[in-house]
Design a protein around this motif. Structure first.
Motif, PDB file in Angstrom:
ATOM      1  N   PHE A  49      41.837  19.234  33.182  1.00 35.23           N
ATOM      2  CA  PHE A  49      40.834  20.228  33.580  1.00 35.23           C
ATOM      3  C   PHE A  49      41.329  21.071  34.753  1.00 35.23           C
ATOM      4  O   PHE A  49      40.870  22.201  34.943  1.00 35.23           O
ATOM      5  N   TYR A  50      42.248  20.541  35.537  1.00 35.01           N
ATOM      6  CA  TYR A  50      42.870  21.324  36.613  1.00 35.01           C
ATOM      7  C   TYR A  50      44.008  22.188  36.059  1.00 35.01           C
ATOM      8  O   TYR A  50      44.096  23.380  36.354  1.00 35.01           O
ATOM      9  N   LEU A  51      44.870  21.583  35.257  1.00 41.94           N
ATOM     10  CA  LEU A  51      46.102  22.252  34.845  1.00 41.94           C
ATOM     11  C   LEU A  51      45.870  23.397  33.869  1.00 41.94           C
ATOM     12  O   LEU A  51      46.544  24.426  33.946  1.00 41.94           O
ATOM     13  N   LEU A  52      44.929  23.245  32.938  1.00 39.72           N
ATOM     14  CA  LEU A  52      44.715  24.304  31.948  1.00 39.72           C
ATOM     15  C   LEU A  52      44.192  25.596  32.580  1.00 39.72           C
ATOM     16  O   LEU A  52      44.761  26.676  32.354  1.00 39.72           O
ATOM     17  N   PRO A  53      43.125  25.551  33.419  1.00 40.10           N
ATOM     18  CA  PRO A  53      42.704  26.789  34.105  1.00 40.10           C
ATOM     19  C   PRO A  53      43.786  27.323  35.042  1.00 40.10           C
ATOM     20  O   PRO A  53      43.917  28.542  35.192  1.00 40.10           O
ATOM     21  N   TYR A  54      44.536  26.426  35.655  1.00 38.12           N
ATOM     22  CA  TYR A  54      45.646  26.843  36.517  1.00 38.12           C
ATOM     23  C   TYR A  54      46.625  27.691  35.710  1.00 38.12           C
ATOM     24  O   TYR A  54      47.047  28.763  36.146  1.00 38.12           O
ATOM     25  N   ALA A  55      46.994  27.182  34.536  1.00 37.42           N
ATOM     26  CA  ALA A  55      47.948  27.902  33.694  1.00 37.42           C
ATOM     27  C   ALA A  55      47.404  29.251  33.252  1.00 37.42           C
ATOM     28  O   ALA A  55      48.106  30.272  33.302  1.00 37.42           O
ATOM     29  N   VAL A  56      46.147  29.285  32.818  1.00 39.62           N
ATOM     30  CA  VAL A  56      45.551  30.538  32.328  1.00 39.62           C
ATOM     31  C   VAL A  56      45.440  31.564  33.450  1.00 39.62           C
ATOM     32  O   VAL A  56      45.791  32.739  33.284  1.00 39.62           O
ATOM     33  N   MET A  57      44.959  31.131  34.617  1.00 39.66           N
ATOM     34  CA  MET A  57      44.729  32.075  35.705  1.00 39.66           C
ATOM     35  C   MET A  57      46.018  32.577  36.349  1.00 39.66           C
ATOM     36  O   MET A  57      46.015  33.637  36.980  1.00 39.66           O
ATOM     37  N   THR A  58      47.108  31.844  36.190  1.00 36.85           N
ATOM     38  CA  THR A  58      48.366  32.366  36.735  1.00 36.85           C
ATOM     39  C   THR A  58      48.775  33.661  36.048  1.00 36.85           C
ATOM     40  O   THR A  58      49.557  34.439  36.600  1.00 36.85           O
ATOM     41  N   LEU A  59      48.254  33.910  34.849  1.00 38.72           N
ATOM     42  CA  LEU A  59      48.528  35.182  34.182  1.00 38.72           C
ATOM     43  C   LEU A  59      47.905  36.349  34.938  1.00 38.72           C
ATOM     44  O   LEU A  59      48.339  37.490  34.790  1.00 38.72           O
ATOM     45  N   CYS A  60      46.882  36.052  35.734  1.00 35.91           N
ATOM     46  CA  CYS A  60      46.169  37.110  36.463  1.00 35.91           C
ATOM     47  C   CYS A  60      46.590  37.220  37.923  1.00 35.91           C
ATOM     48  O   CYS A  60      46.594  38.318  38.481  1.00 35.91           O
ATOM     49  N   HIS A  61      46.914  36.094  38.575  1.00 37.74           N
ATOM     50  CA  HIS A  61      47.180  36.126  40.012  1.00 37.74           C
ATOM     51  C   HIS A  61      48.280  37.119  40.381  1.00 37.74           C
ATOM     52  O   HIS A  61      48.127  37.905  41.328  1.00 37.74           O
ATOM     53  N   LEU A  99      34.269  20.010  36.445  1.00 33.47           N
ATOM     54  CA  LEU A  99      33.903  21.400  36.736  1.00 33.47           C
ATOM     55  C   LEU A  99      34.622  21.920  37.977  1.00 33.47           C
ATOM     56  O   LEU A  99      35.241  23.003  37.948  1.00 33.47           O
ATOM     57  N   PHE A 100      34.570  21.150  39.062  1.00 34.25           N
ATOM     58  CA  PHE A 100      35.188  21.629  40.302  1.00 34.25           C
ATOM     59  C   PHE A 100      36.716  21.521  40.260  1.00 34.25           C
ATOM     60  O   PHE A 100      37.403  22.308  40.921  1.00 34.25           O
ATOM     61  N   ARG A 101      37.241  20.575  39.488  1.00 34.49           N
ATOM     62  CA  ARG A 101      38.697  20.538  39.303  1.00 34.49           C
ATOM     63  C   ARG A 101      39.150  21.790  38.550  1.00 34.49           C
ATOM     64  O   ARG A 101      40.202  22.354  38.842  1.00 34.49           O
ATOM     65  N   ALA A 102      38.355  22.222  37.571  1.00 33.63           N
ATOM     66  CA  ALA A 102      38.683  23.459  36.851  1.00 33.63           C
ATOM     67  C   ALA A 102      38.654  24.653  37.791  1.00 33.63           C
ATOM     68  O   ALA A 102      39.527  25.538  37.730  1.00 33.63           O
ATOM     69  N   LEU A 103      37.686  24.676  38.706  1.00 31.18           N
ATOM     70  CA  LEU A 103      37.607  25.767  39.677  1.00 31.18           C
ATOM     71  C   LEU A 103      38.787  25.713  40.643  1.00 31.18           C
ATOM     72  O   LEU A 103      39.337  26.761  41.037  1.00 31.18           O
ATOM     73  N   GLN A 104      39.210  24.507  41.022  1.00 33.25           N
ATOM     74  CA  GLN A 104      40.432  24.366  41.829  1.00 33.25           C
ATOM     75  C   GLN A 104      41.623  24.948  41.078  1.00 33.25           C
ATOM     76  O   GLN A 104      42.453  25.651  41.654  1.00 33.25           O
ATOM     77  N   GLY A 105      41.738  24.621  39.798  1.00 33.65           N
ATOM     78  CA  GLY A 105      42.860  25.115  39.010  1.00 33.65           C
ATOM     79  C   GLY A 105      42.853  26.625  38.881  1.00 33.65           C
ATOM     80  O   GLY A 105      43.906  27.272  38.954  1.00 33.65           O
ATOM     81  N   MET A 106      41.677  27.219  38.707  1.00 34.62           N
ATOM     82  CA  MET A 106      41.568  28.671  38.575  1.00 34.62           C
ATOM     83  C   MET A 106      42.044  29.399  39.827  1.00 34.62           C
ATOM     84  O   MET A 106      42.622  30.482  39.746  1.00 34.62           O
ATOM     85  N   SER A 107      41.833  28.798  40.989  1.00 37.37           N
ATOM     86  CA  SER A 107      42.138  29.477  42.255  1.00 37.37           C
ATOM     87  C   SER A 107      43.428  29.000  42.911  1.00 37.37           C
ATOM     88  O   SER A 107      44.082  29.747  43.633  1.00 37.37           O
ATOM     89  N   GLY A 108      43.816  27.747  42.638  1.00 41.83           N
ATOM     90  CA  GLY A 108      44.937  27.146  43.368  1.00 41.83           C
ATOM     91  C   GLY A 108      46.290  27.773  43.079  1.00 41.83           C
ATOM     92  O   GLY A 108      47.207  27.672  43.890  1.00 41.83           O
ATOM     93  N   GLY A 109      46.433  28.421  41.919  1.00 42.84           N
ATOM     94  CA  GLY A 109      47.723  29.007  41.572  1.00 42.84           C
ATOM     95  C   GLY A 109      48.060  30.277  42.323  1.00 42.84           C
ATOM     96  O   GLY A 109      49.211  30.736  42.278  1.00 42.84           O
TER      97      GLY A 109
END
Length: 395
Positions: A49-61, A99-109
């Motif tokens: 749940f952390y790694l998947l949003p992390y991977a997706v959001m790195t396309l935007c960062h 949920l919050f791990r996903a939010l961490q992944g979305m922003s942490g990258g």
């Protein structure tokens, strides 16, 4: 000179947020499962749940940083990460944790992606390789410290681990705003739009050499990372170590990464990239093959240090080539380094996410199957490099 050193430390601190977010809470898996009334697999899936949003959001960062500037992107990313970490600390059940791990992944990258682009913004040639290697060496300390620190914080409460992550991100954010220059002035920024991003990524997807260079970094790292993701099972169930002995894995393996980073730094400008890559890949294939042999001999009763030593030796070769391959990939797109860094991070995180969600559950039942997964990923990476080896003969 002191200013340059300070920049490297701050960039390394930004990049290190990702391993801290992954590794610090690994020793707490069993305690968290009891506290949140969940099974161990549900806690392990919080990595996905952390790694998947992390991977997706790195396309935007990276694309966002090309459009609004590097520092603004860091502010938003790390600010959200701080709030998400607090949410994880006070999660009442595993679903809220997800949920919050996903939010961490979305922003942490944001920190890692922007830091990678800024290295190439600020430095050129062999100096860029040396700085990337130095940053990687400092960044490499995090996976060794994180689980040990997590074990200490677990003595207070598992929630203390996520409070630490919030404080670390807040300090990294302050240091970035205080000490890093904005490397993309307004006149050089690219308009942010979905169409522009799609067009740029379309070109990158059509660039075989860029994709192979990036995939090789991801595969090499994932060959090691399967042991990190599976560490609660690998260390506790197979090697019979305790939660306070996670450093038995992370200290030597990170020492291997730091050794490889040191080699990359000190061979920059002295040894050709082609020679470095050739020797490093030969070393990784050799060590991974020996690891399979050792785990075959000791199947069922693995000796802890013989299971860990090959991973540390493998990391020497892995870390030696990362700066060379990363810089070579970024150099394909000098006007869109942020977007290129995003593409790099995305492909590498896809490899890590697939390892977490698919590979690790399939192979963590024995040390032999884990060693075979390491060898398989390494061989695929080596074969891909053979397809583009001519590129490095001209560098």
């Amino acid at each position: 000179m002191q200013h340059s050193v300070l920049l490297v430390y701050v960039l390394a601190a930004l990049a290190a947020l990702a391993p801290f977010a992954i590794d610090t809470y690994l020793p707490a898996f069993h305690v968290m499962a009891d506290s949140l009334q969940a099974d161990p697999l549900s806690i392990q899936q919080s990595l996905t749940f952390y790694l998947l949003p992390y991977a997706v959001m790195t396309l935007c960062h990276g694309a966002v940083s090309d459009a609004v500037g590097r520092i603004t992107t860091i502010k938003w990313g790390l600010g959200i990460f701080v709030l998400a970490s607090i949410g994880c600390a006070f999660a009442p059940n595993v679903q809220t944790l997800w949920l919050f791990r996903a939010l961490q992944g979305m922003s942490g990258g944001a920190g890692n992606t922007v830091a990678r682009a800024m290295v190439r913004d600020l430095f050129d040639g062999p100096q860029a390789q040396r700085v990337m290697a130095t940053m990687q060496m400092l960044f490499g300390i995090a996976p060794a410290i994180a689980p040990i620190l997590g074990g200490v914080l677990l003595g207070i409460h598992w929630q203390a681990i996520f409070i630490f992550l919030a404080l670390y991100a807040a300090m990294a954010l302050w240091a970035a705003v205080r000490y890093l220059p904005e490397t993309v002035p307004a006149a050089q920024r690219v308009r942010f739009s979905v169409q522009n991003i799609a067009h740029t990524y379309g070109k990158m997807l059509g660039n075989r050499q860029f994709l192979i260079l990036t995939a090789c970094v991801g595969l090499n790292f994932s060959a090691f990372f399967i042991y990190v993701l599976a560490s609660p099972v690998f260390l506790v169930e197979h090697l019979h170590l305790s939660s306070q002995q996670f450093g038995f894995l992370f200290v030597p393996t990170v020492a291997g990464m730091m050794t490889g980073s040191w080699l990359a730094r000190h061979t920059a400008g002295k040894l050709s990239p082609a020679s470095t890559i050739r020797w490093a890949f030969a070393w990784m294939v050799l060590v991974a093959s020996i690891n399979v042999g050792i785990q075959t001999i000791y199947a069922g009763e693995p000796v802890w240090w013989m299971a860990i030593l090959p991973i540390a030796l493998f990391n020497v070769g892995m870390a030696t080539v990362v700066p060379i391959l990363s810089i070579a990939a970024l150099d394909f797109y000098p006007k869109s380094r942020g977007t290129a860094a995003s593409a790099q991070a995305f492909i590498q995180m896809v490899c890590s996410t697939l390892s977490s969600a698919v590979v690790v559950p399939l192979v963590w039942h024995s040390t032999l199957s884990m060693s075979m997964a390491m060898l398989g990923m390494t061989l695929v990476s080596a074969l891909l490099m053979l397809m583009i080896h001519r590129r490095f003969k001209s560098i």
